[in-house]
Design an enzyme around this catalytic site. Structure first.
Site, PDB file in Angstrom:
ATOM      1  N   ASP A  21      13.025   1.544   1.149  1.00  0.00           N
ATOM      2  CA  ASP A  21      12.052   1.223   2.197  1.00  0.00           C
ATOM      3  C   ASP A  21      11.929  -0.287   2.419  1.00  0.00           C
ATOM      4  OD1 ASP A  21      10.180   1.762   4.133  1.00  0.00           O
ATOM      5  OD2 ASP A  21       8.506   1.845   2.730  1.00  0.00           O
ATOM      6  N   ASN A  69      12.774  11.075  10.288  1.00  0.00           N
ATOM      7  CA  ASN A  69      13.300   9.829  10.853  1.00  0.00           C
ATOM      8  C   ASN A  69      13.926   9.993  12.246  1.00  0.00           C
ATOM      9  OD1 ASN A  69      14.312   8.403   7.633  1.00  0.00           O
ATOM     10  ND2 ASN A  69      12.449   8.050   8.824  1.00  0.00           N
TER      11      ASN A  69
HETATM   12  C1  FPP Z   1      13.308   2.782   5.493  1.00  0.00           C
HETATM   13  O1  FPP Z   1      13.001   1.472   5.901  1.00  0.00           O
HETATM   14  C2  FPP Z   1      14.724   2.973   5.648  1.00  0.00           C
HETATM   15  C3  FPP Z   1      15.318   3.946   6.378  1.00  0.00           C
HETATM   16  C4  FPP Z   1      14.580   4.980   7.124  1.00  0.00           C
HETATM   17  C5  FPP Z   1      16.781   3.996   6.494  1.00  0.00           C
HETATM   18  C6  FPP Z   1      17.508   3.689   5.229  1.00  0.00           C
HETATM   19  C7  FPP Z   1      18.882   3.426   5.579  1.00  0.00           C
HETATM   20  C8  FPP Z   1      19.721   2.651   4.898  1.00  0.00           C
HETATM   21  C9  FPP Z   1      19.432   1.979   3.635  1.00  0.00           C
HETATM   22  C10 FPP Z   1      21.064   2.378   5.461  1.00  0.00           C
HETATM   23  C11 FPP Z   1      21.918   3.572   5.635  1.00  0.00           C
HETATM   24  C12 FPP Z   1      22.329   4.146   4.354  1.00  0.00           C
HETATM   25  C13 FPP Z   1      23.558   4.526   4.091  1.00  0.00           C
HETATM   26  C14 FPP Z   1      23.834   5.261   2.858  1.00  0.00           C
HETATM   27  C15 FPP Z   1      24.661   4.222   4.973  1.00  0.00           C
HETATM   28  P1  FPP Z   1      12.119   1.278   7.200  1.00  0.00           P
HETATM   29  O2  FPP Z   1      13.043   1.150   8.353  1.00  0.00           O
HETATM   30  O3  FPP Z   1      11.121   2.378   7.298  1.00  0.00           O
HETATM   31  O4  FPP Z   1      11.468  -0.091   6.895  1.00  0.00           O
HETATM   32  P2  FPP Z   1      10.015  -0.567   7.356  1.00  0.00           P
HETATM   33  O5  FPP Z   1       9.016   0.265   6.574  1.00  0.00           O
HETATM   34  O6  FPP Z   1      10.007  -1.990   6.956  1.00  0.00           O
HETATM   35  O7  FPP Z   1       9.930  -0.359   8.847  1.00  0.00           O
END
Ligand code: FPP
Length: 244
Positions: A21, A69
């Site tokens: 996250d 998501n």
């Molecule tokens: C949460 O951070 C993250 C996600 C919903 C996506 C996670 C994806 C990756 C790490 C990259 C893809 C992975 C692979 C294996 C290719 P957020 O976007 O909710 O962050 P925020 O809370 O700061 O908005």
């Protein structure tokens, strides 16, 4: 480092689960699009996977895309799916060389045919690799409640077809119907990014996990930080409901 020589009481965790996250906030702080944060997050996952493998962790599960998501903008969803594609193509080339088995947890129903084909290829490669290789798991279109409902449906279908009776069901049988069948429960559950919640991640499996929360945003998460999480874990007393 925590690779086995601290004075703490516990063994190394066998299985670490991580909610990746903070990618969006990491990008926003730099005035960049969220997709750049996800790209940096995918790099962090590669680094942390390699490090966990090196220090003797056996299983690492990362929460990359939840059943919720899809509510994000089409642009962001597309960017994350493109990162998956890249990650899978890389995995197909490197799993055998790096002694890694890669597995995906989640409902693959809504995943695009192109991505699904790559998931099947990595599954196939992994199935032929030795069981004692490092297990990297990635959750894609995963939700803990959704996983439990899908498992319950499988059991109900087996009962309806006369293959099972309701009284056959116990915790072991149910666990074998989950996406994580055959994977030990996580010992250490890490959530970077400052939020203090589970967000529908491994609900069944984390019944006795030890939790480690940190404000560090996932793209900034370092090997030193995972050492700190492991040290914290090793200083905990796990009783699994028993008395001291
Ligand atoms: C949460 O951070 C993250 C996600 C919903 C996506 C996670 C994806 C990756 C790490 C990259 C893809 C992975 C692979 C294996 C290719 P957020 O976007 O909710 O962050 P925020 O809370 O700061 O908005």
């Amino acid at each position: 480092m925590s690779g086995g020589n601290t004075a703490a009481g516990q063994e190394l965790p066998r299985h670490i689960a991580i909610i990746m996250d903070g990618n969006g906030r990491w990008a926003k702080k730099r005035g960049l699009p969220r997709s750049v944060g996800h790209k940096a997050g995918a790099e962090t996952l590669r680094r942390i996977q390699a490090y966990c493998h090196k220090i003797g962790i056996r299983y690492l599960t990362g929460y990359a895309f939840s059943t919720e998501n899809w509510k994000r903008s089409q642009e962001e969803v597309n960017a994350i799916m493109a990162l998956f594609r890249h990650y899978l193509l890389e995995a197909i080339e490197s799993l055998e060389r790096d002694h890694v088995r890669l597995h995906f947890f989640g409902d693959m129903g809504p995943i695009s045919p192109e991505l699904l084909e790559l998931v099947h290829r990595t599954d196939d490669i992994s199935a032929h690799l030795p069981e004692d290789y490092f297990h990297a798991n990635v959750c894609l279109n995963y939700g803990g409640r959704d996983e439990i409902v899908r498992a319950a449906r499988k059991f109900a279908a087996d009962c309806a077809a006369g293959r099972r009776r309701p009284e056959d069901l116990d915790e072991g049988l149910f666990a074998n119907l989950l996406d994580t069948a055959g994977t030990p429960d996580p010992d250490l559950f890490i959530r970077p990014g400052g939020e203090l919640r589970l967000s529908n991640f491994l609900l069944w499996q984390s019944a006795y996990a030890e939790f480690y929360f940190t404000d560090t945003l996932w793209p900034d998460f370092t090997t030193e930080e995972i050492d700190r999480a492991i040290d914290a874990y090793r200083n905990r007393e796990r009783r699994f409901g028993g008395a001291k």
